[in-house]
Motif scaffolding. Structure first.
Motif, PDB file in Angstrom:
ATOM      1  N   ASP A 122      -6.118  -1.333 -10.200  1.00  0.00           N
ATOM      2  CA  ASP A 122      -5.103  -1.315  -9.071  1.00  0.00           C
ATOM      3  C   ASP A 122      -3.909  -1.960  -9.534  1.00  0.00           C
ATOM      4  O   ASP A 122      -2.750  -1.501  -9.009  1.00  0.00           O
ATOM      5  N   ARG A 123      -3.766  -2.885 -10.560  1.00  0.00           N
ATOM      6  CA  ARG A 123      -2.400  -3.611 -11.107  1.00  0.00           C
ATOM      7  C   ARG A 123      -1.628  -2.706 -11.556  1.00  0.00           C
ATOM      8  O   ARG A 123      -0.275  -2.797 -11.979  1.00  0.00           O
ATOM      9  N   LEU A 124      -2.142  -1.397 -12.088  1.00  0.00           N
ATOM     10  CA  LEU A 124      -1.336  -0.472 -12.867  1.00  0.00           C
ATOM     11  C   LEU A 124      -0.940   0.602 -11.973  1.00  0.00           C
ATOM     12  O   LEU A 124       0.110   1.429 -12.349  1.00  0.00           O
ATOM     13  N   THR A 125      -1.070   0.632 -10.789  1.00  0.00           N
ATOM     14  CA  THR A 125      -0.445   1.408  -9.668  1.00  0.00           C
ATOM     15  C   THR A 125       0.511   1.224  -9.098  1.00  0.00           C
ATOM     16  O   THR A 125       0.614   0.306  -8.371  1.00  0.00           O
ATOM     17  N   PRO A 126       1.651   2.060  -9.086  1.00  0.00           N
ATOM     18  CA  PRO A 126       2.880   2.008  -8.505  1.00  0.00           C
ATOM     19  C   PRO A 126       2.973   2.260  -7.071  1.00  0.00           C
ATOM     20  O   PRO A 126       1.862   3.063  -6.520  1.00  0.00           O
ATOM     21  N   ARG A 127       3.856   1.854  -6.445  1.00  0.00           N
ATOM     22  CA  ARG A 127       3.854   2.110  -4.811  1.00  0.00           C
ATOM     23  C   ARG A 127       4.315   3.598  -4.716  1.00  0.00           C
ATOM     24  O   ARG A 127       5.073   4.121  -5.536  1.00  0.00           O
ATOM     25  N   VAL A 128       3.762   4.233  -3.635  1.00  0.00           N
ATOM     26  CA  VAL A 128       4.087   5.640  -3.575  1.00  0.00           C
ATOM     27  C   VAL A 128       5.494   5.685  -3.051  1.00  0.00           C
ATOM     28  O   VAL A 128       6.177   4.717  -2.418  1.00  0.00           O
ATOM     29  N   PRO A 129       6.479   6.751  -3.476  1.00  0.00           N
ATOM     30  CA  PRO A 129       7.587   6.773  -3.163  1.00  0.00           C
ATOM     31  C   PRO A 129       8.099   6.935  -1.826  1.00  0.00           C
ATOM     32  O   PRO A 129       9.122   6.394  -1.173  1.00  0.00           O
ATOM     33  N   THR A 130       7.170   7.619  -0.852  1.00  0.00           N
ATOM     34  CA  THR A 130       7.382   7.869   0.339  1.00  0.00           C
ATOM     35  C   THR A 130       6.052   7.673   1.162  1.00  0.00           C
ATOM     36  O   THR A 130       4.873   8.144   0.894  1.00  0.00           O
ATOM     37  N   TRP A 187      -0.959   6.346  -2.137  1.00  0.00           N
ATOM     38  CA  TRP A 187      -1.285   7.522  -2.519  1.00  0.00           C
ATOM     39  C   TRP A 187      -2.504   8.279  -2.083  1.00  0.00           C
ATOM     40  O   TRP A 187      -2.675   9.397  -1.660  1.00  0.00           O
ATOM     41  N   GLY A 188      -3.511   7.515  -1.876  1.00  0.00           N
ATOM     42  CA  GLY A 188      -4.859   7.868  -1.422  1.00  0.00           C
ATOM     43  C   GLY A 188      -4.561   8.432  -0.197  1.00  0.00           C
ATOM     44  O   GLY A 188      -5.477   9.412   0.421  1.00  0.00           O
ATOM     45  N   GLN A 189      -3.608   8.042   0.808  1.00  0.00           N
ATOM     46  CA  GLN A 189      -3.586   8.522   2.123  1.00  0.00           C
ATOM     47  C   GLN A 189      -3.168  10.084   2.124  1.00  0.00           C
ATOM     48  O   GLN A 189      -3.443  11.003   2.933  1.00  0.00           O
ATOM     49  N   TRP A 190      -2.071  10.008   1.290  1.00  0.00           N
ATOM     50  CA  TRP A 190      -1.608  11.758   1.296  1.00  0.00           C
ATOM     51  C   TRP A 190      -2.733  12.369   0.756  1.00  0.00           C
ATOM     52  O   TRP A 190      -2.810  13.616   0.946  1.00  0.00           O
ATOM     53  N   LEU A 191      -3.410  12.026  -0.650  1.00  0.00           N
ATOM     54  CA  LEU A 191      -4.482  12.942  -0.972  1.00  0.00           C
ATOM     55  C   LEU A 191      -5.396  13.261  -0.197  1.00  0.00           C
ATOM     56  O   LEU A 191      -6.014  14.076   0.093  1.00  0.00           O
ATOM     57  N   ALA A 192      -5.978  12.272   0.628  1.00  0.00           N
ATOM     58  CA  ALA A 192      -7.147  12.118   1.527  1.00  0.00           C
ATOM     59  C   ALA A 192      -6.672  13.356   2.471  1.00  0.00           C
ATOM     60  O   ALA A 192      -7.565  14.236   2.981  1.00  0.00           O
ATOM     61  N   MET A 209       3.265   7.019   3.973  1.00  0.00           N
ATOM     62  CA  MET A 209       2.733   7.855   5.033  1.00  0.00           C
ATOM     63  C   MET A 209       3.360   7.180   6.383  1.00  0.00           C
ATOM     64  O   MET A 209       3.105   6.069   6.682  1.00  0.00           O
ATOM     65  N   PRO A 210       3.919   7.916   7.165  1.00  0.00           N
ATOM     66  CA  PRO A 210       4.219   7.534   8.314  1.00  0.00           C
ATOM     67  C   PRO A 210       3.010   7.077   9.374  1.00  0.00           C
ATOM     68  O   PRO A 210       1.989   7.547   9.324  1.00  0.00           O
ATOM     69  N   ARG A 211       2.941   5.870   9.905  1.00  0.00           N
ATOM     70  CA  ARG A 211       1.804   5.339  10.589  1.00  0.00           C
ATOM     71  C   ARG A 211       1.425   6.399  11.772  1.00  0.00           C
ATOM     72  O   ARG A 211       0.245   6.754  11.941  1.00  0.00           O
TER      73      ARG A 211
END
Length: 268
Positions: free
Chosen positions: A228-236, A20-25, A238-240
């Motif tokens: 961090d244990r409460l955070t789900p994985r991002v659905p999509t 999630w952080g990658q998309w937000l950043a 970020m392509p590397r």
């Protein structure tokens, strides 16, 4: 049984939040740069850069510190990869309009130097705890690194405060992740987070910008403390390739736009 064997092993934290952080950043960084370099002043969108735009750098720094601390065996190699991105981005970064003509290295240099510094300090402290490094040599090395920090801070984006952010994130994350249930351990972990928040509060001029920067740091510290244990994985994910090329690529596109718009007599 040795003391080390009797101590509980530190929990390896989940890195799902960084998806999630990658998309937000990337989104907040791009918004900041668009309002700063591209959109006309008449649109009066400076508030966006001073609020949402202030999320980007501490979030990038937090992700670099997190991966450098928890996920990579070679933080210096990780720092070199960030440095390569910075080298590619430096020319289009220098083409952005600025109030000052001073030469400044882009934020990738800040992140790479901060990670290298934080990793080096941790390695020296570990050697000292194992008895492989004398205290006076540790103090001398720390003093030399501070001298480099004082010089380099004049040349990189976000300056001295920016260089401090990753090492302070690493200290705070380490203690928050390892804190047990006793009051002493919790107080120590809290104390380890204070320097980070103080530095984050000095990074911007306006109260709104300071608030967004400090709030971003606080959110990541909560993740290190167990959220961090409460955070789900991002659905999509970020392509590397997008992640590696967006920083230099978006500067190149903005430089082309500014050149084209300037040739048409400007957009403001």
């Amino acid at each position: 049984m040795t003391l080390q064997a009797a101590m509980p092993a530190a929990r390896h934290p989940s890195s799902a939040w960084t998806g999630w952080g990658q998309w937000l950043a990337l989104a907040t960084m791009t918004l900041d740069h668009l309002t700063r370099y591209i959109l006309p002043n008449a649109w009066d969108l400076g508030w966006a850069g001073s609020s949402l735009g202030r999320i980007a750098f501490p979030l990038f720094a937090a992700m670099v510190a997190w991966h450098g601390l928890f996920n990579t065996r070679n933080p210096l190699r990780y720092a070199r990869r960030i440095l390569v991105i910075g080298l590619v981005a430096q020319l289009p970064y220098m083409l952005m309009p600025r109030a000052s003509d001073a030469f400044i290295l882009n934020v990738c240099f800040t992140l790479a130097a901060g990670l290298a510094w934080g990793a080096w300090l941790r390695a020296q402290a570990d050697r000292y705890r194992r008895g492989e490094r004398k205290g006076h040599w540790l103090a001398l090395g720390a003093a030399a690194s501070l001298a480099i920090w004082a010089l380099l801070g004049e040349w990189v984006e976000y300056g001295h405060e920016g260089l401090l952010l990753i090492p302070l994130f690493m200290v705070a994350m380490h203690h928050l992740n390892r804190a047990g249930d006793t009051l002493g351990e919790r107080l120590l972990a809290t104390a380890a987070a204070v320097p980070l928040l103080l530095v984050a509060g000095q990074m911007n001029a306006s109260d709104m910008a300071k608030s967004f920067t400090v709030a971003t740091c606080l959110a990541v510290l909560l993740l290190a403390a167990g959220a961090d244990r409460l955070t789900p994985r991002v659905p999509t994910a970020m392509p590397r390739r997008l992640w590696l090329t967006w920083y230099p690529g978006h500067f190149a596109l903005m430089a082309l736009w500014l050149w084209w718009a300037g040739g048409l007599g400007g957009i403001g």
